[in-house]
Design a protein around this motif. Structure first.
Motif, PDB file in Angstrom:
ATOM      1  N   ASN A  53      36.489  47.297  32.908  1.00 26.24           N
ATOM      2  CA  ASN A  53      36.653  46.495  31.703  1.00 26.24           C
ATOM      3  C   ASN A  53      36.558  45.024  32.121  1.00 26.24           C
ATOM      4  N   PRO A  54      35.578  44.286  31.615  1.00 28.39           N
ATOM      5  CA  PRO A  54      35.385  42.899  32.087  1.00 28.39           C
ATOM      6  C   PRO A  54      36.578  41.992  31.821  1.00 28.39           C
ATOM      7  N   GLU A  55      37.424  42.359  30.856  1.00 28.57           N
ATOM      8  CA  GLU A  55      38.600  41.544  30.579  1.00 28.57           C
ATOM      9  C   GLU A  55      39.602  41.567  31.732  1.00 28.57           C
ATOM     10  N   LYS A  56      39.473  42.568  32.610  1.00 27.42           N
ATOM     11  CA  LYS A  56      40.404  42.719  33.737  1.00 27.42           C
ATOM     12  C   LYS A  56      39.741  42.393  35.078  1.00 27.42           C
ATOM     13  N   GLU A  57      38.606  41.735  35.028  1.00 28.88           N
ATOM     14  CA  GLU A  57      37.839  41.510  36.254  1.00 28.88           C
ATOM     15  C   GLU A  57      38.639  40.730  37.301  1.00 28.88           C
ATOM     16  N   GLU A  58      39.387  39.745  36.886  1.00 28.09           N
ATOM     17  CA  GLU A  58      40.151  38.942  37.842  1.00 28.09           C
ATOM     18  C   GLU A  58      41.141  39.813  38.607  1.00 28.09           C
ATOM     19  N   PHE A  59      41.814  40.735  37.883  1.00 32.80           N
ATOM     20  CA  PHE A  59      42.768  41.618  38.556  1.00 32.80           C
ATOM     21  C   PHE A  59      42.061  42.470  39.601  1.00 32.80           C
ATOM     22  N   TYR A  60      40.943  43.070  39.220  1.00 37.08           N
ATOM     23  CA  TYR A  60      40.216  43.938  40.157  1.00 37.08           C
ATOM     24  C   TYR A  60      39.764  43.164  41.384  1.00 37.08           C
ATOM     25  N   ARG A  61      39.209  41.982  41.175  1.00 40.92           N
ATOM     26  CA  ARG A  61      38.708  41.199  42.324  1.00 40.92           C
ATOM     27  C   ARG A  61      39.860  40.781  43.240  1.00 40.92           C
ATOM     28  N   ASN A  62      40.960  40.387  42.674  1.00 40.91           N
ATOM     29  CA  ASN A  62      42.106  40.004  43.493  1.00 40.91           C
ATOM     30  C   ASN A  62      42.636  41.184  44.294  1.00 40.91           C
ATOM     31  N   PHE A  63      42.711  42.337  43.646  1.00 39.47           N
ATOM     32  CA  PHE A  63      43.210  43.541  44.326  1.00 39.47           C
ATOM     33  C   PHE A  63      42.285  43.925  45.479  1.00 39.47           C
ATOM     34  N   ILE A  64      40.997  43.891  45.233  1.00 39.67           N
ATOM     35  CA  ILE A  64      40.018  44.281  46.252  1.00 39.67           C
ATOM     36  C   ILE A  64      40.036  43.311  47.431  1.00 39.67           C
ATOM     37  N   ASN A  65      40.123  42.034  47.132  1.00 42.11           N
ATOM     38  CA  ASN A  65      40.183  41.044  48.215  1.00 42.11           C
ATOM     39  C   ASN A  65      41.474  41.180  49.017  1.00 42.11           C
ATOM     40  N   GLU A  66      42.564  41.428  48.327  1.00 42.04           N
ATOM     41  CA  GLU A  66      43.852  41.539  48.992  1.00 42.04           C
ATOM     42  C   GLU A  66      43.906  42.742  49.926  1.00 42.04           C
ATOM     43  N   HIS A  67      43.228  43.831  49.561  1.00 43.29           N
ATOM     44  CA  HIS A  67      43.289  45.070  50.344  1.00 43.29           C
ATOM     45  C   HIS A  67      42.061  45.277  51.220  1.00 43.29           C
ATOM     46  N   HIS A  68      41.154  44.317  51.242  1.00 42.82           N
ATOM     47  CA  HIS A  68      40.070  44.259  52.227  1.00 42.82           C
ATOM     48  C   HIS A  68      39.144  45.488  52.186  1.00 42.82           C
ATOM     49  N   TYR A  69      38.744  45.871  50.989  1.00 46.59           N
ATOM     50  CA  TYR A  69      37.732  46.919  50.865  1.00 46.59           C
ATOM     51  C   TYR A  69      36.393  46.370  51.344  1.00 46.59           C
ATOM     52  N   THR A  70      35.620  47.203  52.034  1.00 43.49           N
ATOM     53  CA  THR A  70      34.384  46.720  52.661  1.00 43.49           C
ATOM     54  C   THR A  70      33.110  47.309  52.062  1.00 43.49           C
ATOM     55  N   LYS A  71      33.238  48.368  51.261  1.00 45.13           N
ATOM     56  CA  LYS A  71      32.030  49.065  50.788  1.00 45.13           C
ATOM     57  C   LYS A  71      31.636  48.711  49.361  1.00 45.13           C
ATOM     58  N   ILE A  72      32.383  47.843  48.713  1.00 44.13           N
ATOM     59  CA  ILE A  72      32.084  47.533  47.309  1.00 44.13           C
ATOM     60  C   ILE A  72      30.887  46.590  47.237  1.00 44.13           C
ATOM     61  N   LEU A  73      29.812  47.141  46.699  1.00 43.36           N
ATOM     62  CA  LEU A  73      28.571  46.379  46.574  1.00 43.36           C
ATOM     63  C   LEU A  73      28.612  45.472  45.346  1.00 43.36           C
ATOM     64  N   ALA A  74      29.240  45.951  44.277  1.00 45.32           N
ATOM     65  CA  ALA A  74      29.275  45.171  43.040  1.00 45.32           C
ATOM     66  C   ALA A  74      30.404  45.655  42.146  1.00 45.32           C
ATOM     67  N   ILE A  75      30.903  44.733  41.337  1.00 45.68           N
ATOM     68  CA  ILE A  75      31.808  45.054  40.250  1.00 45.68           C
ATOM     69  C   ILE A  75      31.071  44.692  38.975  1.00 45.68           C
ATOM     70  N   ILE A  76      30.820  45.688  38.129  1.00 43.51           N
ATOM     71  CA  ILE A  76      29.986  45.424  36.960  1.00 43.51           C
ATOM     72  C   ILE A  76      30.731  45.791  35.675  1.00 43.51           C
ATOM     73  N   GLU A  77      30.231  45.254  34.591  1.00 46.97           N
ATOM     74  CA  GLU A  77      30.859  45.436  33.293  1.00 46.97           C
ATOM     75  C   GLU A  77      30.607  46.826  32.737  1.00 46.97           C
ATOM     76  N   GLY A  78      31.664  47.465  32.300  1.00 47.04           N
ATOM     77  CA  GLY A  78      31.535  48.754  31.645  1.00 47.04           C
ATOM     78  C   GLY A  78      31.195  48.593  30.178  1.00 47.04           C
ATOM     79  N   GLY A  79      30.745  49.681  29.566  1.00 48.48           N
ATOM     80  CA  GLY A  79      30.438  49.662  28.140  1.00 48.48           C
ATOM     81  C   GLY A  79      31.578  50.255  27.333  1.00 48.48           C
ATOM     82  N   LYS A  80      31.310  50.496  26.062  1.00 44.95           N
ATOM     83  CA  LYS A  80      32.337  51.049  25.183  1.00 44.95           C
ATOM     84  C   LYS A  80      32.549  52.537  25.424  1.00 44.95           C
TER      85      LYS A  80
END
Length: 225
Positions: A53-80
Motif C-alpha cells: 500500500n503506497p500510503e505505508k511506503e515510509e514504514f516499509y522502507r524504514n523497516f527494511i533499512n533497519e533490518h538490512h534486507y539484501t534481496k529487495i530489488l524494488a518496493i512497488i505500489e499495489g493496486g486495489k
C-alpha cells in the motif's frame, strides 16, 4: 533467476484490526516480515519485489533499512485488488527478466510458510513451467444450496490452492496478454485460462492464509506467543 513477488497490499478487512493486515504486529514484528524473512533466507531466491500500500511506503522502507534486507530489488505500489497488484509487479519485471527466469508470487498473509517447504518448492521448480503449493483435503466436502446438501464431492480430486505459485516468465507474460478483462483472484487462473498446465506440490507444514481473528490467534499459538 528466481524473482519473488511478495503481495503485501491487502487491507485485511475480515481481520477486524485497526492496522492493515500486512502491518499487524505479531510478537513485536509486522506480519509481512515473517514471509519476507523466509524468502530473504532462501539461497535459491535471487530478488524480491515487495508490493505494498503506497500510503505505508515510509514504514516499509524504514523497516527494511533497519533490518538490512539484501534481496529487495524494488518496493512497488499495489493496486486495489490482488490482480491489479500482480499486474503492477509484472509491469516492473517485464523488461528485466529473461524468458527462462521464474516469477514466484506469495501472499504475505501466508505467514506460516516454512523454510523447508519453500526450499523443496524451488528445488524442483526447474522441472516445471508452473508450480503451485497446495494441500489435500481431509474433511468431507459437500455441495449445498440454501444450507441443504445436494451432493458429496470427491475430496481425492479437490485440492486447496496456496502460495507460493511460480511461473516461467515468458509463459506468464504471454498469459497476462491473453487474460480476459476480469478481476482474477489468483495468478494460476490467468495461466490456466491461457491454455497452460500447472503442477502441484504439497506443503509438509501448516500454510494457512491469515484472514480472520481466529487465524491470527492460531498463528500466534503456532509461534508460541
Amino acid at each position: 533467476m528466481n524473482y519473488a513477488v511478495l503481495l503485501a497490499g491487502g487491507k485485511g478487512e475480515r481481520l477486524h484490526n485497526e492496522l492493515e493486515k500486512p502491518l499487524v504486529s505479531v510478537l513485536n514484528r509486522p506480519l509481512f516480515s515473517y514471509s519476507l524473512d523466509v524468502f530473504e533466507n532462501e539461497t535459491l531466491i535471487d530478488y524480491i519485489i515487495l508490493v505494498i500500500n503506497p500510503e505505508k511506503e515510509e514504514f516499509y522502507r524504514n523497516f527494511i533499512n533497519e533490518h538490512h534486507y539484501t534481496k529487495i530489488l524494488a518496493i512497488i505500489e499495489g493496486g486495489k485488488t490482488r490482480h491489479s497488484s500482480s499486474k503492477n509487479a509484472l509491469n516492473f519485471l517485464k523488461d528485466i527478466t529473461a524468458d527462462d527466469d521464474y516469477i514466484i508470487f506469495h501472499d504475505v498473509a501466508r505467514a506460516l510458510l516454512h523454510q523447508e517447504d519453500l526450499s523443496n518448492f524451488l528445488l524442483i521448480l526447474k522441472e516445471h513451467n508452473a508450480l503451485c503449493m497446495a494441500s489435500p483435503l481431509k474433511d468431507t466436502i459437500v455441495q449445498a444450496e440454501q444450507n441443504n446438501i445436494e451432493t458429496y464431492l470427491n475430496r481425492d480430486v479437490i485440492k486447496i490452492i496456496e502460495t507460493p505459485q511460480a511461473f516461467k516468465a515468458k509463459l506468464l507474460f504471454e498469459s497476462y496478454k491473453k487474460a480476459k478483462n476480469i478481476d482474477y483472484s489468483d495468478n494460476t487462473k490467468v495461466f490456466l485460462d491461457a491454455g497452460n498446465e500447472i503442477d502441484l506440490i504439497y506443503s509438509k507444514h501448516l500454510n494457512i492464509k491469515i484472514t480472520t481473528p481466529s487465524d491470527l490467534e492460531l498463528f500466534k499459538a503456532y509461534l508460541g506467543g
